[in-house]
Write a protein that holds these residues in place. Structure first.
Motif, mmCIF file in Angstrom:
data_model
loop_
_atom_site.group_PDB
_atom_site.id
_atom_site.type_symbol
_atom_site.label_atom_id
_atom_site.label_comp_id
_atom_site.label_asym_id
_atom_site.label_seq_id
_atom_site.Cartn_x
_atom_site.Cartn_y
_atom_site.Cartn_z
ATOM 1 N N LEU A 203 4.502 6.516 -15.056
ATOM 2 C CA LEU A 203 3.779 4.854 -14.865
ATOM 3 C C LEU A 203 3.371 4.923 -13.724
ATOM 4 O O LEU A 203 2.230 4.484 -13.373
ATOM 5 C CB LEU A 203 4.918 3.754 -14.901
ATOM 6 C CG LEU A 203 4.837 3.162 -16.325
ATOM 7 C CD1 LEU A 203 6.711 2.303 -16.013
ATOM 8 C CD2 LEU A 203 4.040 2.967 -17.273
ATOM 9 N N LEU A 204 3.993 5.689 -12.377
ATOM 10 C CA LEU A 204 3.476 5.407 -11.133
ATOM 11 C C LEU A 204 4.012 6.857 -10.235
ATOM 12 O O LEU A 204 4.959 7.023 -10.513
ATOM 13 C CB LEU A 204 3.985 3.953 -10.038
ATOM 14 C CG LEU A 204 3.050 4.169 -8.562
ATOM 15 C CD1 LEU A 204 2.766 3.126 -9.012
ATOM 16 C CD2 LEU A 204 4.525 4.187 -7.789
ATOM 17 N N LYS A 205 3.582 8.373 -9.678
ATOM 18 C CA LYS A 205 4.323 8.561 -8.619
ATOM 19 C C LYS A 205 4.128 8.367 -7.153
ATOM 20 O O LYS A 205 2.358 8.202 -6.954
ATOM 21 C CB LYS A 205 3.793 9.658 -9.188
ATOM 22 C CG LYS A 205 4.330 11.042 -8.153
ATOM 23 C CD LYS A 205 4.237 12.835 -8.662
ATOM 24 C CE LYS A 205 4.692 13.664 -7.971
ATOM 25 N NZ LYS A 205 3.787 15.271 -8.339
ATOM 26 N N SER A 206 4.538 8.568 -6.057
ATOM 27 C CA SER A 206 4.618 7.830 -4.691
ATOM 28 C C SER A 206 4.598 9.638 -3.902
ATOM 29 O O SER A 206 4.519 10.426 -4.927
ATOM 30 C CB SER A 206 6.353 8.108 -4.684
ATOM 31 O OG SER A 206 7.193 8.742 -4.109
ATOM 32 N N ILE A 207 3.618 9.082 -3.277
ATOM 33 C CA ILE A 207 3.860 10.195 -2.310
ATOM 34 C C ILE A 207 4.745 10.911 -1.845
ATOM 35 O O ILE A 207 6.329 10.724 -1.677
ATOM 36 C CB ILE A 207 3.306 9.703 -0.800
ATOM 37 C CG1 ILE A 207 4.037 8.615 0.019
ATOM 38 C CG2 ILE A 207 1.663 8.676 -1.057
ATOM 39 C CD1 ILE A 207 3.535 7.929 1.299
ATOM 40 N N SER A 208 5.293 12.019 -0.966
ATOM 41 C CA SER A 208 6.001 12.864 -0.661
ATOM 42 C C SER A 208 6.189 12.162 1.049
ATOM 43 O O SER A 208 6.136 11.780 1.634
ATOM 44 C CB SER A 208 5.351 14.110 0.102
ATOM 45 O OG SER A 208 5.319 15.420 -1.342
ATOM 46 N N PHE A 209 7.599 12.173 0.698
ATOM 47 C CA PHE A 209 8.859 11.838 1.507
ATOM 48 C C PHE A 209 9.304 12.927 1.954
ATOM 49 O O PHE A 209 10.293 14.191 1.386
ATOM 50 C CB PHE A 209 9.833 11.024 1.601
ATOM 51 C CG PHE A 209 8.525 9.611 0.653
ATOM 52 C CD1 PHE A 209 8.518 8.280 1.504
ATOM 53 C CD2 PHE A 209 8.734 9.239 -0.495
ATOM 54 C CE1 PHE A 209 8.047 6.746 1.181
ATOM 55 C CE2 PHE A 209 8.323 8.506 -0.907
ATOM 56 C CZ PHE A 209 7.863 7.345 -0.049
ATOM 57 N N THR A 210 9.966 13.032 3.474
ATOM 58 C CA THR A 210 10.914 13.974 3.946
ATOM 59 C C THR A 210 12.376 14.271 3.462
ATOM 60 O O THR A 210 12.832 15.387 3.824
ATOM 61 C CB THR A 210 10.964 13.698 5.335
ATOM 62 O OG1 THR A 210 11.275 12.690 6.024
ATOM 63 C CG2 THR A 210 9.440 13.983 6.246
ATOM 64 N N VAL B 194 -4.348 1.561 -9.938
ATOM 65 C CA VAL B 194 -2.761 1.032 -9.434
ATOM 66 C C VAL B 194 -2.395 1.691 -8.338
ATOM 67 O O VAL B 194 -2.002 2.745 -8.512
ATOM 68 C CB VAL B 194 -1.868 0.339 -9.979
ATOM 69 C CG1 VAL B 194 -1.619 -0.488 -8.770
ATOM 70 C CG2 VAL B 194 -2.610 -0.972 -10.797
ATOM 71 N N GLU B 195 -2.180 1.032 -6.549
ATOM 72 C CA GLU B 195 -1.438 1.624 -5.771
ATOM 73 C C GLU B 195 -0.570 0.637 -5.636
ATOM 74 O O GLU B 195 -0.955 -0.303 -4.922
ATOM 75 C CB GLU B 195 -2.459 2.278 -4.506
ATOM 76 C CG GLU B 195 -3.389 3.470 -4.575
ATOM 77 C CD GLU B 195 -5.009 3.142 -3.158
ATOM 78 O OE1 GLU B 195 -5.399 4.397 -3.748
ATOM 79 O OE2 GLU B 195 -4.490 2.711 -2.761
ATOM 80 N N LEU B 196 0.645 1.154 -5.334
ATOM 81 C CA LEU B 196 1.930 0.844 -4.557
ATOM 82 C C LEU B 196 1.567 0.680 -3.530
ATOM 83 O O LEU B 196 2.202 1.689 -2.459
ATOM 84 C CB LEU B 196 3.359 0.528 -5.856
ATOM 85 C CG LEU B 196 4.752 -0.037 -5.219
ATOM 86 C CD1 LEU B 196 4.227 -1.516 -5.288
ATOM 87 C CD2 LEU B 196 5.289 0.770 -5.859
ATOM 88 N N LYS B 197 2.002 -0.328 -2.758
ATOM 89 C CA LYS B 197 1.747 -0.288 -0.845
ATOM 90 C C LYS B 197 3.250 -0.786 -0.683
ATOM 91 O O LYS B 197 3.882 -1.871 -1.116
ATOM 92 C CB LYS B 197 1.254 -1.143 -0.097
ATOM 93 C CG LYS B 197 -0.204 -0.673 -0.378
ATOM 94 C CD LYS B 197 -1.367 -1.490 0.290
ATOM 95 C CE LYS B 197 -3.065 -0.292 0.401
ATOM 96 N NZ LYS B 197 -3.866 -1.821 0.726
ATOM 97 N N GLY C 82 2.518 4.667 -3.421
ATOM 98 C CA GLY C 82 2.434 5.734 -5.006
ATOM 99 C C GLY C 82 1.201 4.879 -5.666
ATOM 100 O O GLY C 82 0.525 3.341 -4.865
ATOM 101 N N SER C 83 0.810 5.689 -6.616
ATOM 102 C CA SER C 83 -0.234 5.747 -7.178
ATOM 103 C C SER C 83 0.075 5.907 -8.935
ATOM 104 O O SER C 83 0.507 6.834 -9.778
ATOM 105 C CB SER C 83 -1.824 6.573 -7.107
ATOM 106 O OG SER C 83 -1.335 5.914 -5.118
ATOM 107 N N SER C 84 -1.104 5.089 -9.967
ATOM 108 C CA SER C 84 -0.268 4.710 -10.954
ATOM 109 C C SER C 84 -1.567 6.354 -11.815
ATOM 110 O O SER C 84 -2.548 6.478 -10.832
ATOM 111 C CB SER C 84 -0.620 3.750 -11.695
ATOM 112 O OG SER C 84 -2.357 3.864 -11.467
#
Length: 104
Positions: free
Chosen positions: A24-31, A66-69, A77-79
């Motif tokens: 449904l949604l994949k996040s950005i990368s985190f460290t 959709v972007e999740l903030k 994240g973005s759908s």
């Protein structure tokens, strides 16, 4: 379901999946995995905030996404793309519901 993955470069991201396993949604990368877990806690706290943290968008081809903030307004994240606005709204509902499911 929230699935946490480690990327080849050592960073982490999470994927929100529907009950039937669709992304449904994949996040950005985190460290770090700890950072991912903190973001997941954050989004679970505001998931019922009347859609405040979902930004509805249309791309240049007329598809919807959709972007999740997070609570600071940063996109986390973005759908995927939806062919209709109704599909996007249903996607937002599914994303919200997936936040109630466990972390894998």
């Amino acid at each position: 379901m929230i699935k946490i993955d480690k990327d080849k470069d050592g960073s982490f991201h999470f994927i929100l999946e529907s009950v039937d396993g669709k992304t449904l949604l994949k996040s950005i990368s985190f460290t770090s995995k700890n950072e991912v877990n903190n973001v997941i806690k954050d989004i679970r706290c505001f998931k019922n905030a009347n859609g405040k943290f979902f930004e509805r968008k249309t791309n240049t081809d007329g598809k919807f996404l959709v972007e999740l903030k997070n609570s600071s307004g940063k996109v986390i994240g973005s759908s995927g793309l939806y062919s209709s606005e109704a599909g996007m709204e249903n996607g937002i509902l599914n994303i919200s519901n997936s936040l109630d499911l466990g972390v894998k």
